[in-house]
Design an enzyme around this catalytic site. Structure first.
Site, PDB file in Angstrom:
ATOM      1  N   PRO A  83      49.945  95.697  72.778  1.00 37.91           N
ATOM      2  CA  PRO A  83      50.889  96.216  73.784  1.00 37.91           C
ATOM      3  C   PRO A  83      50.534  97.644  74.204  1.00 37.91           C
ATOM      4  O   PRO A  83      51.045  98.137  75.209  1.00 37.91           O
ATOM      5  CB  PRO A  83      52.244  96.164  73.072  1.00 37.91           C
ATOM      6  CG  PRO A  83      51.965  95.969  71.634  1.00 37.91           C
ATOM      7  CD  PRO A  83      50.596  95.393  71.501  1.00 37.91           C
ATOM      8  N   GLU A 110      52.373  93.967  62.117  1.00 34.34           N
ATOM      9  CA  GLU A 110      52.399  95.286  62.771  1.00 34.34           C
ATOM     10  C   GLU A 110      51.125  95.546  63.563  1.00 34.34           C
ATOM     11  O   GLU A 110      50.984  96.576  64.227  1.00 34.34           O
ATOM     12  CB  GLU A 110      52.584  96.399  61.727  1.00 34.34           C
ATOM     13  CG  GLU A 110      54.003  96.547  61.222  1.00 34.34           C
ATOM     14  CD  GLU A 110      55.039  96.776  62.320  1.00 34.34           C
ATOM     15  OE1 GLU A 110      54.742  97.468  63.291  1.00 34.34           O
ATOM     16  OE2 GLU A 110      56.144  96.236  62.196  1.00 34.34           O
ATOM     17  N   ARG A 148      39.563  80.365  85.147  1.00 33.48           N
ATOM     18  CA  ARG A 148      39.742  79.823  86.494  1.00 33.48           C
ATOM     19  C   ARG A 148      38.855  80.523  87.536  1.00 33.48           C
ATOM     20  O   ARG A 148      38.675  80.035  88.647  1.00 33.48           O
ATOM     21  CB  ARG A 148      41.209  79.775  86.910  1.00 33.48           C
ATOM     22  CG  ARG A 148      41.910  81.081  86.976  1.00 33.48           C
ATOM     23  CD  ARG A 148      43.415  80.877  87.003  1.00 33.48           C
ATOM     24  NE  ARG A 148      43.877  80.103  88.141  1.00 33.48           N
ATOM     25  CZ  ARG A 148      43.982  80.573  89.368  1.00 33.48           C
ATOM     26  NH1 ARG A 148      43.619  81.811  89.627  1.00 33.48           N
ATOM     27  NH2 ARG A 148      44.428  79.820  90.346  1.00 33.48           N
TER      28      ARG A 148
HETATM   29  N1  SAM Z   1      53.290  97.493  66.129  1.00 35.98           N
HETATM   30  C1  SAM Z   1      52.706  97.120  67.388  1.00 35.98           C
HETATM   31  C2  SAM Z   1      53.157  98.116  68.472  1.00 35.98           C
HETATM   32  O1  SAM Z   1      54.318  98.460  68.514  1.00 35.98           O
HETATM   33  O2  SAM Z   1      52.312  98.499  69.302  1.00 35.98           O
HETATM   34  C3  SAM Z   1      53.153  95.730  67.821  1.00 35.98           C
HETATM   35  C4  SAM Z   1      52.603  94.647  66.977  1.00 35.98           C
HETATM   36  S1  SAM Z   1      52.987  93.051  67.595  1.00 35.98           S
HETATM   37  C5  SAM Z   1      54.461  92.671  66.765  1.00 35.98           C
HETATM   38  C6  SAM Z   1      51.793  92.002  66.825  1.00 35.98           C
HETATM   39  C7  SAM Z   1      50.580  91.690  67.647  1.00 35.98           C
HETATM   40  O3  SAM Z   1      50.965  90.976  68.801  1.00 35.98           O
HETATM   41  C8  SAM Z   1      49.792  92.860  68.162  1.00 35.98           C
HETATM   42  O4  SAM Z   1      48.887  93.322  67.189  1.00 35.98           O
HETATM   43  C9  SAM Z   1      49.082  92.273  69.367  1.00 35.98           C
HETATM   44  O5  SAM Z   1      47.869  91.636  69.007  1.00 35.98           O
HETATM   45  C10 SAM Z   1      50.071  91.229  69.872  1.00 35.98           C
HETATM   46  N2  SAM Z   1      50.870  91.673  71.021  1.00 35.98           N
HETATM   47  C11 SAM Z   1      52.202  91.885  71.041  1.00 35.98           C
HETATM   48  N3  SAM Z   1      52.620  92.251  72.254  1.00 35.98           N
HETATM   49  C12 SAM Z   1      51.535  92.269  73.063  1.00 35.98           C
HETATM   50  C13 SAM Z   1      51.322  92.576  74.436  1.00 35.98           C
HETATM   51  N4  SAM Z   1      52.299  92.953  75.229  1.00 35.98           N
HETATM   52  N5  SAM Z   1      50.067  92.463  74.922  1.00 35.98           N
HETATM   53  C14 SAM Z   1      49.045  92.088  74.127  1.00 35.98           C
HETATM   54  N6  SAM Z   1      49.182  91.801  72.803  1.00 35.98           N
HETATM   55  C15 SAM Z   1      50.412  91.880  72.279  1.00 35.98           C
END
Ligand code: SAM
Length: 244
Positions: A83, A110, A148
């Site tokens: 994210p 996390e 695609r």
């Molecule tokens: N602790 C992290 C933060 O707040 O930035 C969030 C971790 S999230 C619960 C777990 C995993 O989901 C991340 O390591 C990532 O690979 C994926 N993920 C979650 N949201 C995402 C997003 N908006 N875009 C891309 N990957 C995402």
């Protein structure tokens, strides 16, 4: 193109790679998937892929060793779904689609140990300003958007008219029947006049973009004729607002 995906949940990809356009692209060898189970690179007795965070706090962190090892066996640019990354858009999708091989790391809990990001990741990509439980869905989204655009997956004219490709939103689409319970499709679409249909589509595309996504128009270099049509649309819409 070869797409390697590093994940703790390989089963999540089964449906994705076995249906519709993606399955056809794999069958015709336009794309090859290598879904790598990170746990296969956990060499301890319990195959532990995550651990508690240094400094304390909630949640678990994906350990560095298995991912560093797994990355030894794959090639291409390494993308970490996060994210905190650069937000995915059509331009970025197009750039990545030109690579021969890529590797996408799907995080969980996390996230992954930061040393992986610092030493192995070329690009962090976010699919939007919200947080998911894992990077598996983002990995599928990135892969789907790329595939695609690969040759012979869908018709070039088809994706070139899609939203964002040329900086505008797509025009509205209709199919048969022309009259559904008294709700009719625009007359021009059944007129058989291809020039008029093309003009209508350009106009609708500009109108939608103006109404819904003015930010896209600010970035787009409009042709003289597009600019002329857009000015007409703006006048028309202002006229409608004044009537209200
Ligand atoms: N602790 C992290 C933060 O707040 O930035 C969030 C971790 S999230 C619960 C777990 C995993 O989901 C991340 O390591 C990532 O690979 C994926 N993920 C979650 N949201 C995402 C997003 N908006 N875009 C891309 N990957 C995402």
């Amino acid at each position: 193109m070869k797409i390697n995906i590093l994940t703790l949940f390989p089963k999540m990809f089964e449906g994705f790679i076995s249906e519709s356009i993606i399955a056809r692209a794999i069958k015709s060898e336009v794309v090859e998937f290598n879904i790598v189970d990170i746990r296969n690179y956990c060499y301890d007795k319990h195959k532990q892929a995550d651990d508690i965070p240094f400094g304390g706090g909630n949640g678990m962190v994906m350990k560095p060793e298995p991912i560093f090892r797994a990355l030894e066996d794959v090639k291409g640019k390494v993308i970490y779904t996060s994210p905190q990354g650069q937000k995915l858009n059509q331009q970025l999708v197009k750039e990545i689609s030109e690579e021969k091989e890529i590797t996408i790391i799907a995080g969980h809990y996390e996230g992954i140990d930061e040393r992986i990001v610092e030493h192995k990741v070329d690009m962090e990509i976010s699919i939007g300003d919200f947080v998911l439980t894992g990077g598996e869905l983002p990995a599928m989204i990135i892969a789907d958007a790329i595939i695609r655009l690969l040759p012979n997956v869908i018709k070039k004219e088809s994706y070139e008219n899609d939203s964002f490709f040329n900086g505008l939103l797509d025009y509205p689409h209709y199919t048969r029947p022309a009259d559904f319970n008294g709700i009719k499709v625009p007359d021009v679409l059944i007129s058989g006049n291809h020039k008029k249909i093309e003009e209508w589509r350009i106009r609708e595309s500009l109108k939608r973009t103006y109404i819904r996504r003015k930010d896209l128009l600010e970035k787009k270099d409009l042709s003289n004729s597009e600019r002329k049509i857009l000015n007409e649309i703006i006048k028309e819409l202002e006229g409608q607002n004044n009537e209200k």
